[in-house]
Design a protein around this motif. Sequence first.
Motif, short mmCIF file in Angstrom:
data_model
loop_
_atom_site.label_atom_id
_atom_site.label_comp_id
_atom_site.label_asym_id
_atom_site.label_seq_id
_atom_site.Cartn_x
_atom_site.Cartn_y
_atom_site.Cartn_z
N HIS A 1 32.11 3.87 34.49
CA HIS A 1 33.21 3.61 35.42
C HIS A 1 32.87 4.22 36.77
O HIS A 1 32.00 5.10 36.87
CB HIS A 1 34.55 4.13 34.89
N ASP B 1 29.39 5.79 37.62
CA ASP B 1 28.69 4.64 37.04
C ASP B 1 27.53 4.99 36.10
O ASP B 1 26.72 4.12 35.79
CB ASP B 1 28.22 3.67 38.13
N CYS C 1 40.69 -1.32 29.95
CA CYS C 1 39.39 -0.98 30.54
C CYS C 1 39.03 -1.99 31.62
O CYS C 1 38.61 -1.62 32.72
CB CYS C 1 38.30 -0.94 29.47
N HIS D 1 40.85 -1.38 34.78
CA HIS D 1 40.55 -0.12 35.46
C HIS D 1 39.07 0.05 35.81
O HIS D 1 38.64 1.16 36.15
CB HIS D 1 41.03 1.06 34.60
N ILE E 1 36.42 -0.12 33.89
CA ILE E 1 35.62 0.57 32.87
C ILE E 1 34.92 -0.51 32.04
O ILE E 1 35.57 -1.42 31.54
CB ILE E 1 36.51 1.43 31.96
#
Length: 161
Positions: free
Chosen positions: A52, A91, A143, A146, A148
């Motif tokens: 993320h 990330d 996810c 957001h 992710i």
Amino acid sequence: MTSTIKLTPSRDIDTLWVVRDRVRFSGYLEGTPVVVLEVQIPAGSGTPLHRHPSPEFFRVLSGEVTFTTLQDGEEQRLIARAGDVLNVPSDVPHGYTNTGSTPAELLVVIDRSMEAFFREVGTKKPGFGPPTPEELDLVGAACARHGISFVGTASSTLNVA
């Protein structure tokens, strides 16, 4: 304007369960997007390899937690014990598993974007046993909202206790 110190008694700390992990929202660093969590991970439970945009900071308070990452395309495992600290940059693929026989506890520092994710998927009641397909679907959809993304197969390792 006068600043004051604020005390939040333990009983008043907001607590949610994110799949099987207990997440306590311990507080904010005033004037910043920094959020402090306490996460209790049941034995055998954890999160799959994911990434993320926001960085994370972990300090193991108790237990043994195996963190997984990718280095040059290969999975690397880092075993962290009480007192150990891990910094996860933006990330970078990472995940963790409580490899011990008792719950492990982490102090986690995140930003408000990750707090929003935890609050969206968290519930007031703990779950038991392996996560249901419905729980996995809800987490997967959150996810995506957001930013992710899972690296590999999410359902194979998502909070399996």
